[in-house]
Scaffold this motif. Structure first.
Motif, PDB file in Angstrom:
ATOM      1  N   THR A   1       0.643  -1.124  -0.077  1.00 25.48           N
ATOM      2  CA  THR A   1      -0.175  -0.033   0.174  1.00 25.48           C
ATOM      3  C   THR A   1       0.911   1.678   0.150  1.00 25.48           C
ATOM      4  O   THR A   1       0.834   2.478  -0.514  1.00 25.48           O
ATOM      5  CB  THR A   1      -1.001  -0.091   1.289  1.00 25.48           C
ATOM      6  N   ASP A   2       2.335   1.109   0.886  1.00 26.14           N
ATOM      7  CA  ASP A   2       2.427   2.565   0.694  1.00 26.14           C
ATOM      8  C   ASP A   2       3.661   2.670  -0.218  1.00 26.14           C
ATOM      9  O   ASP A   2       3.554   4.085  -0.723  1.00 26.14           O
ATOM     10  CB  ASP A   2       3.676   2.191   2.047  1.00 26.14           C
ATOM     11  N   LEU A   3       4.221   1.632  -1.144  1.00 29.97           N
ATOM     12  CA  LEU A   3       4.721   1.542  -1.640  1.00 29.97           C
ATOM     13  C   LEU A   3       4.122   2.001  -3.506  1.00 29.97           C
ATOM     14  O   LEU A   3       4.393   3.121  -4.353  1.00 29.97           O
ATOM     15  CB  LEU A   3       5.355   0.906  -2.899  1.00 29.97           C
ATOM     16  N   VAL A   4       2.612   1.340  -3.241  1.00 36.68           N
ATOM     17  CA  VAL A   4       1.859   2.395  -3.863  1.00 36.68           C
ATOM     18  C   VAL A   4       1.387   3.522  -3.924  1.00 36.68           C
ATOM     19  O   VAL A   4       1.175   4.746  -5.334  1.00 36.68           O
ATOM     20  CB  VAL A   4       0.522   1.307  -4.521  1.00 36.68           C
ATOM     21  N   ALA A   5       1.683   3.892  -3.095  1.00 39.98           N
ATOM     22  CA  ALA A   5       0.392   5.781  -2.658  1.00 39.98           C
ATOM     23  C   ALA A   5       1.806   6.237  -2.599  1.00 39.98           C
ATOM     24  O   ALA A   5       1.906   7.129  -3.880  1.00 39.98           O
ATOM     25  CB  ALA A   5       0.815   5.181  -1.407  1.00 39.98           C
ATOM     26  N   TYR A   6       3.415   5.908  -3.164  1.00 39.55           N
ATOM     27  CA  TYR A   6       4.143   6.965  -3.404  1.00 39.55           C
ATOM     28  C   TYR A   6       4.866   6.070  -5.147  1.00 39.55           C
ATOM     29  O   TYR A   6       4.753   7.963  -5.406  1.00 39.55           O
ATOM     30  CB  TYR A   6       4.876   6.113  -3.251  1.00 39.55           C
ATOM     31  N   ALA A   7       3.715   5.875  -5.618  1.00 42.09           N
ATOM     32  CA  ALA A   7       4.456   5.707  -6.687  1.00 42.09           C
ATOM     33  C   ALA A   7       2.872   6.598  -7.530  1.00 42.09           C
ATOM     34  O   ALA A   7       2.855   7.314  -8.427  1.00 42.09           O
ATOM     35  CB  ALA A   7       3.925   4.020  -7.875  1.00 42.09           C
TER      36      ALA A   7
ATOM     37  N   LEU B   1      -1.558  11.572  -8.974  1.00 42.94           N
ATOM     38  CA  LEU B   1      -3.040  11.236  -9.379  1.00 42.94           C
ATOM     39  C   LEU B   1      -3.563  11.379  -8.037  1.00 42.94           C
ATOM     40  O   LEU B   1      -3.193  11.258  -7.197  1.00 42.94           O
ATOM     41  CB  LEU B   1      -2.907   8.918  -8.675  1.00 42.94           C
ATOM     42  N   PRO B   2      -5.180  11.996  -8.465  1.00 41.48           N
ATOM     43  CA  PRO B   2      -5.883  12.187  -7.411  1.00 41.48           C
ATOM     44  C   PRO B   2      -5.965  11.200  -6.673  1.00 41.48           C
ATOM     45  O   PRO B   2      -6.061   9.488  -6.581  1.00 41.48           O
ATOM     46  CB  PRO B   2      -7.480  12.139  -8.713  1.00 41.48           C
ATOM     47  N   ALA B   3      -6.153  11.780  -5.133  1.00 41.53           N
ATOM     48  CA  ALA B   3      -6.458  10.943  -4.083  1.00 41.53           C
ATOM     49  C   ALA B   3      -7.281   9.851  -4.335  1.00 41.53           C
ATOM     50  O   ALA B   3      -7.093   9.075  -3.525  1.00 41.53           O
ATOM     51  CB  ALA B   3      -6.516  11.696  -2.811  1.00 41.53           C
ATOM     52  N   ASP B   4      -8.653   9.841  -4.322  1.00 38.90           N
ATOM     53  CA  ASP B   4      -8.856   8.941  -4.730  1.00 38.90           C
ATOM     54  C   ASP B   4      -9.335   8.008  -5.766  1.00 38.90           C
ATOM     55  O   ASP B   4      -9.854   6.624  -5.988  1.00 38.90           O
ATOM     56  CB  ASP B   4     -10.640   9.269  -4.339  1.00 38.90           C
ATOM     57  N   THR B   5      -7.998   7.798  -6.675  1.00 43.63           N
ATOM     58  CA  THR B   5      -7.872   7.254  -7.837  1.00 43.63           C
ATOM     59  C   THR B   5      -8.163   5.437  -6.773  1.00 43.63           C
ATOM     60  O   THR B   5      -7.169   5.030  -5.979  1.00 43.63           O
ATOM     61  CB  THR B   5      -6.453   7.185  -8.477  1.00 43.63           C
TER      62      THR B   5
END
Length: 159
Positions: free
Chosen positions: A21-27, A33-37
């Motif tokens: 989750t943290d890695l994808v959020a970083y990417a 990307l919009p936060a709700d993607t």
């Protein structure tokens, strides 16, 4: 980033899900990307990814990751999902990744990388495909691989 992780077969320990989750959020932040993607990652067995690869790609072999981007086909009769999401004021869903961690583990050994580095590479590579990046043409490959390395290095997953 709204990420759903499906790990029904427990092919990875549940505590690793936060790392993903943290890695994808970083990417996602790197791509602005919009936060709700939205997207999903299914962690599956080698047998399941082989079935998917055979059914959807006509390749009867195990692979590390398969991506199904919702906005993948420019020639599609489907609506422009970006425009539709904005019009309806709903989050944009970029698609789904299927990852076989056991195969990634084998590749890490083969390439002499840590599991984290190889798994991170796999996640980011698939994530970029969901966001329209590709590596079929040499120029596109340069762009994708450069961005992929920048994300991995920035996250601390250097070679």
């Amino acid at each position: 980033m709204n990420l759903e992780i499906i790990n029904d077969d427990q092919v990875l320990p549940a505590e690793r899900e936060q790392w993903i989750t943290d890695l994808v959020a970083y990417a996602a932040n790197r791509l602005d990307l919009p936060a709700d993607t939205e997207m999903s990652i299914s962690l599956i067995t080698d047998e399941k990814i082989r079935e998917i690869n055979r059914e959807y790609r006509d390749k009867d072999r195990v692979t590390d990751v398969i991506s199904f981007a919702i906005e993948d086909d420019e020639d599609s009769d489907l609506p422009n999902f970006d425009e539709l999401a904005a019009e309806l004021e709903i989050p944009r869903n970029i698609g789904d990744l299927f990852i076989a961690p056991n195969h990634v583990r084998e590749q890490a050994k083969e390439y002499e990388h840590s599991f984290d580095r190889e798994f991170g590479y796999t996640v980011v590579h698939g994530f970029l495909h969901l966001n329209g990046y590709d590596h079929i043409e040499p120029e596109d490959e340069k762009v994708m691989i450069k961005l992929q390395e920048e994300i991995l290095d920035g996250y601390g997953l250097k070679r």
